[in-house]
Design an enzyme around this catalytic site. Structure first.
Site, mmCIF file in Angstrom:
data_model
loop_
_atom_site.group_PDB
_atom_site.id
_atom_site.type_symbol
_atom_site.label_atom_id
_atom_site.label_comp_id
_atom_site.label_asym_id
_atom_site.label_seq_id
_atom_site.Cartn_x
_atom_site.Cartn_y
_atom_site.Cartn_z
ATOM 1 N N SER A 29 0.832 -1.210 0.000
ATOM 2 C CA SER A 29 0.000 0.000 0.000
ATOM 3 C C SER A 29 0.864 1.257 0.000
ATOM 4 O O SER A 29 0.348 2.363 -0.014
ATOM 5 C CB SER A 29 -0.922 0.006 1.222
ATOM 6 O OG SER A 29 -0.160 -0.031 2.421
ATOM 7 N N ASN A 116 -1.813 -1.142 13.529
ATOM 8 C CA ASN A 116 -3.271 -0.953 13.615
ATOM 9 C C ASN A 116 -3.640 0.377 14.269
ATOM 10 O O ASN A 116 -4.499 1.105 13.775
ATOM 11 C CB ASN A 116 -3.914 -2.109 14.383
ATOM 12 C CG ASN A 116 -3.715 -3.438 13.673
ATOM 13 O OD1 ASN A 116 -3.201 -3.472 12.553
ATOM 14 N ND2 ASN A 116 -4.130 -4.531 14.304
ATOM 15 N N THR A 161 -39.031 26.416 -11.475
ATOM 16 C CA THR A 161 -39.271 25.124 -10.831
ATOM 17 C C THR A 161 -39.564 24.169 -11.989
ATOM 18 O O THR A 161 -40.147 24.589 -13.001
ATOM 19 C CB THR A 161 -40.473 25.143 -9.855
ATOM 20 O OG1 THR A 161 -41.658 25.432 -10.606
ATOM 21 C CG2 THR A 161 -40.310 26.178 -8.759
ATOM 22 N N HIS A 162 -39.151 22.950 -11.871
ATOM 23 C CA HIS A 162 -39.291 21.972 -12.971
ATOM 24 C C HIS A 162 -38.657 22.488 -14.270
ATOM 25 O O HIS A 162 -39.107 22.137 -15.362
ATOM 26 C CB HIS A 162 -40.769 21.640 -13.236
ATOM 27 C CG HIS A 162 -41.557 21.333 -11.998
ATOM 28 N ND1 HIS A 162 -41.685 20.070 -11.480
ATOM 29 C CD2 HIS A 162 -42.244 22.154 -11.161
ATOM 30 C CE1 HIS A 162 -42.427 20.116 -10.378
ATOM 31 N NE2 HIS A 162 -42.775 21.364 -10.150
ATOM 32 N N SER A 283 -13.443 23.158 -29.251
ATOM 33 C CA SER A 283 -13.613 21.850 -29.868
ATOM 34 C C SER A 283 -12.502 21.648 -30.889
ATOM 35 O O SER A 283 -12.049 22.595 -31.531
ATOM 36 C CB SER A 283 -14.976 21.788 -30.556
ATOM 37 O OG SER A 283 -14.948 20.843 -31.615
ATOM 38 N N LYS A 289 -16.969 26.553 -31.239
ATOM 39 C CA LYS A 289 -17.430 26.057 -29.929
ATOM 40 C C LYS A 289 -16.739 26.705 -28.740
ATOM 41 O O LYS A 289 -15.564 27.017 -28.779
ATOM 42 C CB LYS A 289 -17.204 24.544 -29.840
ATOM 43 C CG LYS A 289 -18.134 23.760 -30.732
ATOM 44 C CD LYS A 289 -19.501 23.608 -30.114
ATOM 45 C CE LYS A 289 -19.499 22.435 -29.164
ATOM 46 N NZ LYS A 289 -20.781 22.279 -28.515
ATOM 47 N N GLU A 296 -19.076 20.900 -16.419
ATOM 48 C CA GLU A 296 -19.402 19.494 -16.687
ATOM 49 C C GLU A 296 -18.574 18.551 -15.821
ATOM 50 O O GLU A 296 -19.068 17.525 -15.349
ATOM 51 C CB GLU A 296 -19.182 19.182 -18.175
ATOM 52 C CG GLU A 296 -20.209 19.886 -19.049
ATOM 53 C CD GLU A 296 -19.948 19.695 -20.529
ATOM 54 O OE1 GLU A 296 -20.927 19.596 -21.280
ATOM 55 O OE2 GLU A 296 -18.776 19.645 -20.947
ATOM 56 N N LYS A 331 -8.292 3.997 2.328
ATOM 57 C CA LYS A 331 -7.476 5.187 2.082
ATOM 58 C C LYS A 331 -7.647 5.799 0.698
ATOM 59 O O LYS A 331 -7.829 7.015 0.563
ATOM 60 C CB LYS A 331 -6.006 4.858 2.316
ATOM 61 C CG LYS A 331 -5.663 4.855 3.780
ATOM 62 C CD LYS A 331 -4.289 4.286 4.021
ATOM 63 C CE LYS A 331 -4.293 3.401 5.233
ATOM 64 N NZ LYS A 331 -5.201 2.240 5.151
HETATM 65 N N1 ARG Z 1 -1.349 -0.920 5.499
HETATM 66 C C1 ARG Z 1 -2.250 -1.272 6.547
HETATM 67 C C2 ARG Z 1 -3.568 -0.533 6.407
HETATM 68 O O1 ARG Z 1 -3.577 0.415 5.714
HETATM 69 C C3 ARG Z 1 -1.648 -0.910 7.855
HETATM 70 C C4 ARG Z 1 -2.134 -1.754 8.958
HETATM 71 C C5 ARG Z 1 -1.633 -3.125 8.761
HETATM 72 N N2 ARG Z 1 -1.921 -3.927 9.879
HETATM 73 C C6 ARG Z 1 -1.845 -5.266 9.805
HETATM 74 N N3 ARG Z 1 -2.111 -5.919 10.871
HETATM 75 N N4 ARG Z 1 -1.559 -5.873 8.689
HETATM 76 O O2 ARG Z 1 -4.569 -0.893 6.946
#
Ligand code: ARG
Length: 476
Positions: A29, A116, A161-162, A283, A289, A296, A331
């Site tokens: 990640s 965690n 309205t509408h 365009s 254009k 948009e 994330k």
């Molecule tokens: N990359 C993990 C996340 O975004 C971090 C936490 C990982 N914890 C674990 N026990 N593997 O959630």
């Protein structure tokens, strides 16, 4: 650069060999969570102090640890320290950075904490910081709308309205109707921030720590109001992510409505607004254009913002306590929501502040489509006719005009008498857009007085947000 050999996995001890490539590729990640690095380092500083307070680092070790964290922070900011794909995530990469600087001492910082509680803390810090950046961009757009509204307090427009002509309104009032939801969005961001200002650090993996940590001190140092009440909830709670995404989705919905209106206003059929060349596109084939692409994109990007909210709610649904790896999927949607709004809002602000409003066209369109019919009905009510009858009588007058293809003010005195005994030529005094607007004096209505009041109140409220929007969450 690395002094250590090979990847700095945080969990190698009980495993015979390294992970399969397919697992490593799925698991990684760091390519998106790297943006948490400054927050992770801030949390590490606080954690180091707490370890020292608990007697687990001596004064010299703490000094070297903090210096290494400062150095790592500068190296990250300068791009001299970069994560590699071997680093599973931001926490792994930063531990490698620390080991490179401190050797074995770098391995002491992990005591009493887990990825965690780290990741939950980092993400709260990141979002609290960026909620302010998003708020600043919302303020910028609201400013642009307010400024245009100030120029058009007295500009009549055909209220819809509408998408059908309904009653005349002031175009300033119309623009302010786009400011009000943004003011509520700003309030939502600050409400959210109050709830998000709770520190998970100290929760460890899920059960807290047997080491004498000080979660309250960590919370205070990181600008949180308090530590979590329950370590299991501390590592599992992603309400703050879902709620943030709801707010960004709602902002997206508000922007999409503004975008759609600008698309209509700039069409040849409406012709109410001309965009500045710098905020319109052309365009590749049709030389004539001029397209409202920003508007948009405002409409279109609501889709991905809502998609992020749905993705996170769906990911969370049914997850057992406590941390589950599913949660790594929290994330990218929030990062994307922040990026999307930070791109979109300044473009919209620029488009709104530079657009030219065709006052002549708006004024000409304002009375079209029998939009003054309600004025006639109200006039009859003031004469004592029950509204139910007044509505019928005015409907008869509209039917007559529709059949003759004329406007309300074109009918003769005799026509008026024929439609109803209650109508007489003095009704013509209410048959002007100016008088219809001037007659609206109650708070919140579209007359020049209440619109000027509204503008003042909205501008005061907006001033109240400026300071919050540039506040720093994590003190250095
Ligand atoms: N990359 C993990 C996340 O975004 C971090 C936490 C990982 N914890 C674990 N026990 N593997 O959630």
């Amino acid at each position: 650069m690395p002094e250590t050999e090979g990847p700095t996995r945080l969990w190698g001890g009980r495993f015979a060999g390294g992970p399969a490539d397919a697992l490593a590729r799925l698991s990684v990640s760091v390519h998106f969570d790297w943006r948490l690095a400054p927050y992770d380092i801030a949390a590490s500083r606080a954690h180091a102090r707490v370890l020292a307070g608990a007697g687990l680092l001596d004064a010299d070790e703490l000094g070297r640890m903090l210096a290494a964290l400062d150095d790592l922070e500068s190296a990250c900011a300068a791009g001299d320290f970069r994560p590699t794909i071997e680093d599973e995530d931001v926490h792994t990469a930063l531990e490698r950075g620390l080991l490179e600087r401190l050797g074995a001492l770098g391995g002491k910082l992990r005591a009493g904490r887990s990825r965690n509680d780290q990741v939950a803390t980092d993400l709260r810090l990141y979002l609290r910081d960026h909620a302010r950046g998003v708020a600043a961009a919302v303020v910028e757009l609201a400013d642009a709308l307010l400024e245009q509204a100030g120029r058009h307090i007295d500009t009549p427009a055909p209220g819809l309205t509408h998408v059908q002509h309904a009653q005349p309104v002031s175009f300033g009032h119309w623009l302010l109707a786009h400011v009000q939801p943004l003011l509520r969005d700003l309030e939502r961001l600050r409400d959210w921030d109050e709830r998000a200002a709770i520190s998970p650090l100290g929760s460890g993996a899920l059960a807290g720590s047997s080491l004498p940590l000080d979660p309250a001190a960590v919370a205070k140092e990181l600008g949180f109001k308090a530590p979590v009440q329950n370590s299991m909830d501390g590592v599992a709670d992603r309400d703050f992510v879902a709620e943030f995404l709801f707010i960004t989705s709602l902002v997206g919905v508000h922007l999409s409505r503004l975008g759609e209106e600008v698309v209509l206003w700039t069409s040849t059929e409406f012709g109410w607004v001309i965009l500045d060349d710098a905020f319109a596109t052309g365009s590749s084939i049709m030389p004539q254009k001029k397209n409202a692409d920003i508007a948009e994109l405002a409409r279109g990007k609501a889709g991905r913002l809502i998609g992020g909210l749905v993705a996170v709610l769906t990911m969370l649904k049914g997850l057992p306590l406590t941390y589950d790896r599913d949660m790594q999927e929290d994330k990218e949607p929030v990062f994307d929501a922040v990026d999307t709004l930070q791109l979109l809002l300044p473009a919209l602000a620029g488009m709104i502040s530079t657009m030219t409003v065709r006052v002549d066209k708006l004024a000409a369109a304002a009375p079209v489509g029998f939009s003054l019919a309600t004025e006639v009905a109200d006039w009859l009510v003031r004469k004592g006719v029950p509204f139910r009858d007044a509505h019928e009588i005015t409907g008869g007058l509209v039917a007559l005009c529709a059949a003759r293809e004329c406007e309300l003010e074109d009918v003769t005195d005799d026509d008026l008498k024929t439609v109803s005994e209650h109508l007489d030529p003095s009704v013509r005094e209410v048959l002007s857009v100016r008088s219809a607007l001037a007659a609206r004096t109650t708070p919140g209505s579209t007359g020049p007085g209440p619109v000027a009041d509204q503008l003042r109140t909205a501008s005061d409220k907006l001033d109240g947000w400026r300071e919050w929007a540039i506040e720093r969450v994590v003190p250095r």
